[in-house]
Design a protein around this motif. Structure first.
Motif, PDB file in Angstrom:
ATOM      1  N   PRO A  76       0.819  -1.212   0.000  1.00 38.76           N
ATOM      2  CA  PRO A  76       0.000   0.000   0.000  1.00 38.76           C
ATOM      3  C   PRO A  76       0.851   1.259   0.000  1.00 38.76           C
ATOM      4  O   PRO A  76       1.855   1.342   0.716  1.00 38.76           O
ATOM      5  N   GLY A  77       0.451   2.224  -0.805  1.00 44.64           N
ATOM      6  CA  GLY A  77       1.213   3.444  -0.980  1.00 44.64           C
ATOM      7  C   GLY A  77       2.254   3.384  -2.077  1.00 44.64           C
ATOM      8  O   GLY A  77       2.825   4.423  -2.441  1.00 44.64           O
ATOM      9  N   GLY A  78       2.492   2.208  -2.609  1.00 41.29           N
ATOM     10  CA  GLY A  78       3.484   2.032  -3.647  1.00 41.29           C
ATOM     11  C   GLY A  78       2.958   2.356  -5.031  1.00 41.29           C
ATOM     12  O   GLY A  78       1.825   2.810  -5.200  1.00 41.29           O
ATOM     13  N   SER A  79       3.801   2.098  -6.026  1.00 39.37           N
ATOM     14  CA  SER A  79       3.491   2.449  -7.406  1.00 39.37           C
ATOM     15  C   SER A  79       3.803   1.298  -8.341  1.00 39.37           C
ATOM     16  O   SER A  79       4.678   0.470  -8.073  1.00 39.37           O
ATOM     17  N   TRP A  81      -8.202   1.605 -19.999  1.00 35.22           N
ATOM     18  CA  TRP A  81      -7.856   0.608 -18.998  1.00 35.22           C
ATOM     19  C   TRP A  81      -9.097   0.272 -18.179  1.00 35.22           C
ATOM     20  O   TRP A  81      -9.813   1.177 -17.725  1.00 35.22           O
ATOM     21  N   PHE A  82      -9.350  -1.006 -18.026  1.00 33.48           N
ATOM     22  CA  PHE A  82     -10.396  -1.530 -17.168  1.00 33.48           C
ATOM     23  C   PHE A  82      -9.766  -2.400 -16.098  1.00 33.48           C
ATOM     24  O   PHE A  82      -8.616  -2.830 -16.224  1.00 33.48           O
ATOM     25  N   ARG A  83     -10.518  -2.678 -15.060  1.00 32.44           N
ATOM     26  CA  ARG A  83     -10.055  -3.606 -14.040  1.00 32.44           C
ATOM     27  C   ARG A  83     -11.229  -4.416 -13.513  1.00 32.44           C
ATOM     28  O   ARG A  83     -12.377  -3.974 -13.547  1.00 32.44           O
ATOM     29  N   GLN A  84     -10.920  -5.598 -13.028  1.00 32.03           N
ATOM     30  CA  GLN A  84     -11.936  -6.463 -12.456  1.00 32.03           C
ATOM     31  C   GLN A  84     -11.379  -7.109 -11.191  1.00 32.03           C
ATOM     32  O   GLN A  84     -10.437  -7.899 -11.247  1.00 32.03           O
ATOM     33  N   ALA A  85     -11.978  -6.755 -10.066  1.00 28.59           N
ATOM     34  CA  ALA A  85     -11.600  -7.310  -8.781  1.00 28.59           C
ATOM     35  C   ALA A  85     -12.395  -8.587  -8.532  1.00 28.59           C
ATOM     36  O   ALA A  85     -13.462  -8.794  -9.117  1.00 28.59           O
ATOM     37  N   PRO A  86     -11.903  -9.455  -7.652  1.00 29.04           N
ATOM     38  CA  PRO A  86     -12.622 -10.692  -7.360  1.00 29.04           C
ATOM     39  C   PRO A  86     -14.048 -10.428  -6.896  1.00 29.04           C
ATOM     40  O   PRO A  86     -14.277  -9.613  -5.995  1.00 29.04           O
ATOM     41  N   GLY A  87     -15.001 -11.092  -7.521  1.00 32.21           N
ATOM     42  CA  GLY A  87     -16.392 -10.961  -7.144  1.00 32.21           C
ATOM     43  C   GLY A  87     -17.075  -9.694  -7.609  1.00 32.21           C
ATOM     44  O   GLY A  87     -18.233  -9.464  -7.245  1.00 32.21           O
ATOM     45  N   LYS A  88     -16.396  -8.872  -8.401  1.00 31.81           N
ATOM     46  CA  LYS A  88     -16.966  -7.618  -8.862  1.00 31.81           C
ATOM     47  C   LYS A  88     -17.013  -7.564 -10.384  1.00 31.81           C
ATOM     48  O   LYS A  88     -16.319  -8.315 -11.070  1.00 31.81           O
ATOM     49  N   GLU A  89     -17.848  -6.662 -10.890  1.00 24.46           N
ATOM     50  CA  GLU A  89     -17.947  -6.468 -12.327  1.00 24.46           C
ATOM     51  C   GLU A  89     -16.748  -5.690 -12.849  1.00 24.46           C
ATOM     52  O   GLU A  89     -16.079  -4.966 -12.107  1.00 24.46           O
ATOM     53  N   ARG A  90     -16.488  -5.845 -14.125  1.00 25.05           N
ATOM     54  CA  ARG A  90     -15.407  -5.106 -14.756  1.00 25.05           C
ATOM     55  C   ARG A  90     -15.717  -3.610 -14.740  1.00 25.05           C
ATOM     56  O   ARG A  90     -16.825  -3.181 -15.077  1.00 25.05           O
ATOM     57  N   ASP A 112      -7.399  -1.350  -4.969  1.00 27.23           N
ATOM     58  CA  ASP A 112      -6.952  -1.332  -6.357  1.00 27.23           C
ATOM     59  C   ASP A 112      -6.585  -2.720  -6.863  1.00 27.23           C
ATOM     60  O   ASP A 112      -6.288  -2.879  -8.054  1.00 27.23           O
ATOM     61  N   THR A 113      -6.581  -3.702  -5.993  1.00 28.98           N
ATOM     62  CA  THR A 113      -6.261  -5.065  -6.393  1.00 28.98           C
ATOM     63  C   THR A 113      -7.270  -5.570  -7.413  1.00 28.98           C
ATOM     64  O   THR A 113      -8.474  -5.559  -7.164  1.00 28.98           O
ATOM     65  N   ALA A 114      -6.785  -6.009  -8.563  1.00 36.67           N
ATOM     66  CA  ALA A 114      -7.659  -6.444  -9.646  1.00 36.67           C
ATOM     67  C   ALA A 114      -6.804  -6.948 -10.795  1.00 36.67           C
ATOM     68  O   ALA A 114      -5.590  -6.742 -10.824  1.00 36.67           O
ATOM     69  N   VAL A 115      -7.452  -7.591 -11.746  1.00 37.15           N
ATOM     70  CA  VAL A 115      -6.850  -7.834 -13.042  1.00 37.15           C
ATOM     71  C   VAL A 115      -7.113  -6.611 -13.906  1.00 37.15           C
ATOM     72  O   VAL A 115      -8.262  -6.179 -14.043  1.00 37.15           O
ATOM     73  N   GLY A 128      -5.095  -9.328 -19.838  1.00 37.01           N
ATOM     74  CA  GLY A 128      -5.098  -8.872 -18.461  1.00 37.01           C
ATOM     75  C   GLY A 128      -3.774  -9.105 -17.754  1.00 37.01           C
ATOM     76  O   GLY A 128      -3.020 -10.020 -18.091  1.00 37.01           O
ATOM     77  N   THR A 129      -3.498  -8.271 -16.756  1.00 34.64           N
ATOM     78  CA  THR A 129      -2.335  -8.433 -15.903  1.00 34.64           C
ATOM     79  C   THR A 129      -2.759  -8.190 -14.460  1.00 34.64           C
ATOM     80  O   THR A 129      -3.499  -7.250 -14.168  1.00 34.64           O
ATOM     81  N   GLN A 130      -2.304  -9.046 -13.559  1.00 37.77           N
ATOM     82  CA  GLN A 130      -2.737  -9.013 -12.169  1.00 37.77           C
ATOM     83  C   GLN A 130      -1.970  -7.960 -11.388  1.00 37.77           C
ATOM     84  O   GLN A 130      -0.740  -7.929 -11.406  1.00 37.77           O
ATOM     85  N   VAL A 131      -2.706  -7.123 -10.668  1.00 43.26           N
ATOM     86  CA  VAL A 131      -2.136  -6.164  -9.725  1.00 43.26           C
ATOM     87  C   VAL A 131      -2.655  -6.507  -8.339  1.00 43.26           C
ATOM     88  O   VAL A 131      -3.871  -6.564  -8.123  1.00 43.26           O
ATOM     89  N   THR A 132      -1.750  -6.742  -7.410  1.00 43.78           N
ATOM     90  CA  THR A 132      -2.115  -7.066  -6.038  1.00 43.78           C
ATOM     91  C   THR A 132      -1.462  -6.065  -5.104  1.00 43.78           C
ATOM     92  O   THR A 132      -0.238  -5.914  -5.111  1.00 43.78           O
ATOM     93  N   VAL A 133      -2.272  -5.384  -4.301  1.00 41.32           N
ATOM     94  CA  VAL A 133      -1.785  -4.391  -3.351  1.00 41.32           C
ATOM     95  C   VAL A 133      -2.026  -4.948  -1.955  1.00 41.32           C
ATOM     96  O   VAL A 133      -3.179  -5.081  -1.518  1.00 41.32           O
ATOM     97  N   SER A 134      -0.961  -5.284  -1.268  1.00 49.17           N
ATOM     98  CA  SER A 134      -1.076  -5.928   0.030  1.00 49.17           C
ATOM     99  C   SER A 134       0.203  -5.721   0.814  1.00 49.17           C
ATOM    100  O   SER A 134       1.302  -5.683   0.258  1.00 49.17           O
ATOM    101  N   SER A 135       0.055  -5.604   2.126  1.00 47.60           N
ATOM    102  CA  SER A 135       1.203  -5.520   3.010  1.00 47.60           C
ATOM    103  C   SER A 135       1.640  -6.886   3.508  1.00 47.60           C
ATOM    104  O   SER A 135       2.663  -7.018   4.159  1.00 47.60           O
TER     105      SER A 135
END
Length: 125
Positions: A14-17, A36-45, A90-93, A118-125
């Motif tokens: 978190p806070g990174g780039s 650019w679109f994104r789709q998080a788990p369990g959510k719509e694009r 912001d975590t999503a494909v 798609g490319t996976q972005v994961t924001v986590s500590s």
């Protein structure tokens, strides 16, 4: 053959780039708007942001304002998404897409004809 290929995703605190890239082949990207679109788990694009052929930015998601910057390098047939101050939400494909028009259409995903894988972005500590 029209192809879009995303890259640059990964794990960030978190806070990174991160900076994502979308490389087009089979057509000349400078003619078209790219989104650019994104789709998080369990959510719509969800539409994030779009850039026109004349390099004007159209914001789709309010949450991206002030944090995400879209740009393009037409010589490299590439569109970038620079993401700053990343948060877990912001975590999503992340996907890039085009409808092969010059101006950004509505943010609905069904407005777009061509998509990357798609490319996976994961924001986590």
């Amino acid at each position: 053959q029209v192809q879009l290929v995303e890259s640059g995703g990964g794990l960030v605190q978190p806070g990174g780039s991160l900076t994502l890239s979308c490389v087009a082949s089979g057509f000349k990207l400078d003619l078209y708007s790219i989104a650019w679109f994104r789709q998080a788990p369990g959510k719509e694009r969800e539409g994030v942001v779009c850039i026109t052929s004349s390099e004007h930015t159209v914001l789709y998601a309010d949450s991206a304002q002030g944090r995400f910057t879209i740009s393009r390098d037409n010589g490299a047939n590439t569109v970038f998404l620079q993401m700053n101050s990343l948060a877990p939400e912001d975590t999503a494909v992340y996907y890039c897409a085009t409808d092969r028009t010059s101006w950004c259409p509505s943010p609905n995903h069904y407005s777009y004809d061509y998509w990357g894988q798609g490319t996976q972005v994961t924001v986590s500590s």
